[in-house]
Design an enzyme around this catalytic site. Structure first.
Site, short mmCIF file in Angstrom:
data_model
loop_
_atom_site.label_atom_id
_atom_site.label_comp_id
_atom_site.label_asym_id
_atom_site.label_seq_id
_atom_site.Cartn_x
_atom_site.Cartn_y
_atom_site.Cartn_z
N ASP A 67 0.79 -1.31 -0.01
CA ASP A 67 0.10 -0.02 0.10
C ASP A 67 0.70 1.14 0.06
O ASP A 67 2.04 1.11 0.07
CB ASP A 67 -0.94 0.01 1.27
N ASN A 136 -7.54 -3.16 14.60
CA ASN A 136 -8.81 -3.54 13.99
C ASN A 136 -9.03 -4.82 13.34
O ASN A 136 -10.08 -4.95 12.56
CB ASN A 136 -9.32 -2.24 13.29
N HIS A 138 -7.49 -5.09 10.06
CA HIS A 138 -6.95 -4.87 8.77
C HIS A 138 -5.88 -5.37 8.39
O HIS A 138 -4.97 -5.82 9.01
CB HIS A 138 -7.10 -3.57 8.55
N GLU A 143 -9.57 -1.97 5.41
CA GLU A 143 -10.36 -1.99 6.78
C GLU A 143 -11.56 -2.83 6.87
O GLU A 143 -12.00 -3.41 5.95
CB GLU A 143 -10.69 -0.29 7.04
C1 F6R Z 1 1.64 -1.47 6.19
C2 F6R Z 1 0.17 -2.24 6.25
C3 F6R Z 1 -0.70 -2.15 7.48
C4 F6R Z 1 0.34 -2.50 8.74
C5 F6R Z 1 -0.75 -2.42 9.96
C6 F6R Z 1 0.03 -2.71 11.24
O1 F6R Z 1 1.87 -1.68 4.87
O2 F6R Z 1 -0.32 -2.66 5.23
O3 F6R Z 1 -1.91 -3.23 7.42
O4 F6R Z 1 0.75 -3.93 8.46
O5 F6R Z 1 -1.35 -1.52 9.97
O6 F6R Z 1 1.16 -1.86 11.35
P1 F6R Z 1 2.08 -1.79 12.39
O7 F6R Z 1 3.05 -2.80 11.85
O8 F6R Z 1 2.87 -0.31 12.28
O9 F6R Z 1 1.71 -1.81 13.72
#
Ligand code: F6R
Length: 255
Positions: A67, A136, A138, A143
């Site tokens: 992303d 959450n 995701h 989301e």
């Molecule tokens: C990042 C992504 C997100 C993160 C998730 C956890 O490329 O796709 O889904 O993996 O938000 O973020 P962290 O690792 O910062 O807790």
């Protein structure tokens, strides 16, 4: 799903890096799906160490990131392109032209999303996809409520996600509202998935993803339908799992 609960973040990261390294050695021209955020940083550090100390060779590897924020140029220090250069690509012998990150600055974002999917197909699909998980549930920026069959597209970020990610910005107002993200259907086409989680703040999401019902309200739960997923947590993120999971994989060999 193979679930492995490690004692520490470092052990979790080492195992994930070993699995990726094994693929790179076996298939030098492999395609790796990458995530940003705090979780995979330890894995990337270990891959860098393996490159420097054990000659792990990335010269033919191709990568696709999950992303990118809409509206942040690659030079912005919170863009995911910048993150990847800084945390991995600048420290290994990968060719930058073999590293793909969705284009959050594209004029025609739907066309750029379609092209991203095409590029993945042209390279023969993703061999192993590394994922983190949101508090959450995701995966990437899919989301809760995202279609489980979704493809690469623009998504509005949940307020919870913007709040989580505001730690990287001066204030929450600076956190972009939109991101381009691989879809859940795109992620599910990877041949193998490694989902990583550390810290207590991920324990509920991991329990829901691994042991809860499959539901769009916890996008990561769809991984239960994928034949080759390894979920690796540290002790804190694995604390709410009810199953009795080992600290070692059945095998390090990629299926
Ligand atoms: C990042 C992504 C997100 C993160 C998730 C956890 O490329 O796709 O889904 O993996 O938000 O973020 P962290 O690792 O910062 O807790």
């Amino acid at each position: 799903m193979e679930v492995i609960v490690k004692e520490t973040y470092e052990e979790m990261s080492r195992l994930a890096a070993q699995m990726v390294a094994e693929l790179v050695r076996k298939k030098p021209r492999c395609v790796i799906g990458l995530a940003t955020g705090s979780t995979p940083v330890g894995t990337y550090k270990e891959l860098i160490r393996m490159h420097k100390e054990e000659d792990l060779d990335f010269s033919q590897v191709v990568t696709f990131n999950l992303d990118e924020y809409v509206g942040l140029p690659p030079t912005h220090d919170q863009s995911y392109r910048y993150f990847m250069n800084d945390n991995l690509f600048n420290h290994i012998n990968i060719r930058k032209e073999n590293t793909y990150v969705p284009d959050g600055m594209a004029r025609d974002i739907p066309a750029a999303c379609a092209l991203y999917e095409e590029r993945i197909r042209e390279h023969g699909g993703v061999d192993v996809q590394i994922l983190g998980i949101g508090g959450n549930g995701h995966i990437a920026f899919n989301e809760p409520g995202s279609s489980l069959a979704s493809r690469t597209r623009v998504k509005t970020l949940d307020e919870a996600t913007r709040k989580d990610n505001s730690r990287f910005f001066d204030s929450i107002d600076q956190v972009p509202k939109y991101a381009v993200t691989m879809g859940i259907g795109t992620i599910m086409e990877a041949r193998q998935v490694i989902i990583l989680a550390n810290k207590e703040s991920k324990a509920a999401a991991m329990a829901a993803a691994v042991e809860g019902p499959i539901t769009a309200m916890c996008p990561a739960s769809v991984l239960q339908m994928h034949p080759t997923v390894t979920a690796i947590t540290d002790k804190a993120a694995g604390a709410k799992l009810k199953g009795d999971y080992p600290a070692e994989p059945h095998t390090l060999v990629l299926k």
